[in-house]
Design a protein around this motif. Structure first.
Motif, PDB file in Angstrom:
ATOM      1  N   UNK A 100       0.837  -1.194   0.000  1.00  0.00           N
ATOM      2  CA  UNK A 100       0.000   0.000   0.000  1.00  0.00           C
ATOM      3  C   UNK A 100       0.866   1.236   0.000  1.00  0.00           C
ATOM      4  N   UNK A 101       0.237   2.375   0.261  1.00  0.00           N
ATOM      5  CA  UNK A 101       0.972   3.636   0.383  1.00  0.00           C
ATOM      6  C   UNK A 101       0.498   4.369   1.628  1.00  0.00           C
ATOM      7  N   UNK A 102       1.390   5.181   2.165  1.00  0.00           N
ATOM      8  CA  UNK A 102       1.080   6.072   3.275  1.00  0.00           C
ATOM      9  C   UNK A 102       1.212   7.501   2.768  1.00  0.00           C
ATOM     10  N   UNK A 103       0.214   8.317   2.991  1.00  0.00           N
ATOM     11  CA  UNK A 103       0.249   9.724   2.609  1.00  0.00           C
ATOM     12  C   UNK A 103       1.129  10.461   3.611  1.00  0.00           C
ATOM     13  N   UNK A 104       2.279  10.947   3.137  1.00  0.00           N
ATOM     14  CA  UNK A 104       3.252  11.580   4.035  1.00  0.00           C
ATOM     15  C   UNK A 104       3.350  13.091   3.828  1.00  0.00           C
ATOM     16  N   UNK A 105       2.281  13.705   3.310  1.00  0.00           N
ATOM     17  CA  UNK A 105       2.315  15.162   3.116  1.00  0.00           C
ATOM     18  C   UNK A 105       2.361  15.897   4.441  1.00  0.00           C
ATOM     19  N   UNK A 106       1.703  15.385   5.457  1.00  0.00           N
ATOM     20  CA  UNK A 106       1.781  15.974   6.788  1.00  0.00           C
ATOM     21  C   UNK A 106       0.916  17.187   7.031  1.00  0.00           C
ATOM     22  N   UNK A 107       0.412  17.800   5.997  1.00  0.00           N
ATOM     23  CA  UNK A 107      -0.427  18.987   6.181  1.00  0.00           C
ATOM     24  C   UNK A 107       0.372  20.178   6.669  1.00  0.00           C
ATOM     25  N   UNK A 108      -0.325  21.219   7.076  1.00  0.00           N
ATOM     26  CA  UNK A 108       0.325  22.450   7.524  1.00  0.00           C
ATOM     27  C   UNK A 108       0.385  22.578   9.038  1.00  0.00           C
ATOM     28  N   UNK A 109      -0.043  21.558   9.761  1.00  0.00           N
ATOM     29  CA  UNK A 109      -0.159  21.679  11.208  1.00  0.00           C
ATOM     30  C   UNK A 109       1.197  21.806  11.915  1.00  0.00           C
ATOM     31  N   UNK A 110       2.180  21.021  11.531  1.00  0.00           N
ATOM     32  CA  UNK A 110       3.495  21.045  12.174  1.00  0.00           C
ATOM     33  C   UNK A 110       4.480  20.338  11.253  1.00  0.00           C
ATOM     34  N   UNK A 111       5.685  20.860  11.094  1.00  0.00           N
ATOM     35  CA  UNK A 111       6.639  20.227  10.171  1.00  0.00           C
ATOM     36  C   UNK A 111       7.049  18.810  10.577  1.00  0.00           C
ATOM     37  N   UNK A 112       6.894  18.469  11.839  1.00  0.00           N
ATOM     38  CA  UNK A 112       7.277  17.137  12.294  1.00  0.00           C
ATOM     39  C   UNK A 112       6.173  16.095  12.180  1.00  0.00           C
ATOM     40  N   UNK A 113       4.990  16.527  11.789  1.00  0.00           N
ATOM     41  CA  UNK A 113       3.839  15.618  11.756  1.00  0.00           C
ATOM     42  C   UNK A 113       4.081  14.410  10.857  1.00  0.00           C
ATOM     43  N   UNK A 114       4.613  14.637   9.655  1.00  0.00           N
ATOM     44  CA  UNK A 114       4.815  13.513   8.722  1.00  0.00           C
ATOM     45  C   UNK A 114       5.777  12.483   9.294  1.00  0.00           C
ATOM     46  N   UNK A 115       6.745  12.925  10.068  1.00  0.00           N
ATOM     47  CA  UNK A 115       7.714  11.988  10.638  1.00  0.00           C
ATOM     48  C   UNK A 115       7.103  11.200  11.791  1.00  0.00           C
ATOM     49  N   UNK A 116       6.257  11.857  12.577  1.00  0.00           N
ATOM     50  CA  UNK A 116       5.523  11.151  13.634  1.00  0.00           C
ATOM     51  C   UNK A 116       4.576  10.121  13.014  1.00  0.00           C
ATOM     52  N   UNK A 117       3.964  10.488  11.868  1.00  0.00           N
ATOM     53  CA  UNK A 117       3.065   9.558  11.187  1.00  0.00           C
ATOM     54  C   UNK A 117       3.822   8.359  10.630  1.00  0.00           C
ATOM     55  N   UNK A 118       5.020   8.574  10.108  1.00  0.00           N
ATOM     56  CA  UNK A 118       5.829   7.447   9.626  1.00  0.00           C
ATOM     57  C   UNK A 118       6.110   6.490  10.778  1.00  0.00           C
ATOM     58  N   UNK A 119       6.523   7.030  11.899  1.00  0.00           N
ATOM     59  CA  UNK A 119       6.809   6.190  13.071  1.00  0.00           C
ATOM     60  C   UNK A 119       5.574   5.388  13.471  1.00  0.00           C
ATOM     61  N   UNK A 120       4.432   6.056  13.546  1.00  0.00           N
ATOM     62  CA  UNK A 120       3.193   5.385  13.938  1.00  0.00           C
ATOM     63  C   UNK A 120       2.791   4.317  12.916  1.00  0.00           C
ATOM     64  N   UNK A 121       2.931   4.620  11.633  1.00  0.00           N
ATOM     65  CA  UNK A 121       2.611   3.637  10.593  1.00  0.00           C
ATOM     66  C   UNK A 121       3.497   2.401  10.701  1.00  0.00           C
ATOM     67  N   UNK A 122       4.776   2.605  10.934  1.00  0.00           N
ATOM     68  CA  UNK A 122       5.693   1.471  11.082  1.00  0.00           C
ATOM     69  C   UNK A 122       5.311   0.604  12.278  1.00  0.00           C
ATOM     70  N   UNK A 123       5.014   1.252  13.396  1.00  0.00           N
ATOM     71  CA  UNK A 123       4.643   0.508  14.612  1.00  0.00           C
ATOM     72  C   UNK A 123       3.340  -0.266  14.400  1.00  0.00           C
TER      73      UNK A 123
END
Length: 161
Positions: A24-47
């Motif tokens: 599959x794919x994970x959307x890693x755009x992260x939005x405009x909320x915080x620059x670190x959001x996409x990286x937190x999402x990657x970590x959560x997706x992996x876990x």
């Protein structure tokens, strides 16, 4: 079990657990909320993926290795993603193999591999119907990792006489 990862705005992933590949794919755009959001999402997706279908190795594309100078933002993004991957896999006790794009693409096609070829070859050679080039690249990274695990070795140049 191996997880293949292709870092991108739409990060492709492919997993094998002895049955059919799962991808599959994970959307890693992260939005405009915080620059670190996409990286937190990657970590959560992996876990979450690890909890659903454990893996003992991640084979990921090290795309920043040969990136052009004009792509500094992409290089920075990939290096941040790589850092998150390494830290998360350390926490999970999972090994990581980073593969330069030219290395795995040469293994698949003995040279350059276009986005279209990557998708088409997955179906032609393995009967796997991926939806886009990110899933296809993750699938090929998975296949490359499985080949390496089974003892596959890169062709080496012959010494001149």
């Amino acid at each position: 079990m191996i997880l293949g990862l292709d870092f991108a705005t739409q990060t492709g992933w492919a997993h094998e657990d002895g049955a059919d590949p799962w991808f599959g794919t994970w959307d890693m755009r992260g939005g405009n909320s915080h620059p670190g959001r996409r990286f937190a999402e990657l970590r959560q997706n992996l876990i979450e993926l690890y909890r659903a279908r454990p893996f003992d190795r991640v084979v990921a594309e090290d795309a920043s290795f040969g990136a052009k100078k004009e792509m500094l933002a992409t290089m920075a993004f990939h290096n941040c993603m790589k850092g998150v991957l390494l830290a998360t896999c350390y926490e999970l006790g999972v090994g990581v193999t980073m593969v330069v794009p030219t290395q795995w693409k040469k293994w698949v096609r003995h040279g350059r591999l276009s986005k279209v070829e990557s998708v088409n070859l997955a179906e032609t050679l393995h009967g796997v119907k991926v939806r886009n080039d990110n899933e296809a690249d993750a699938f090929w990274l998975l296949q490359y990792g499985m080949w390496k695990r089974q003892g596959g070795r890169e062709a080496t140049a012959k010494a001149k006489k």
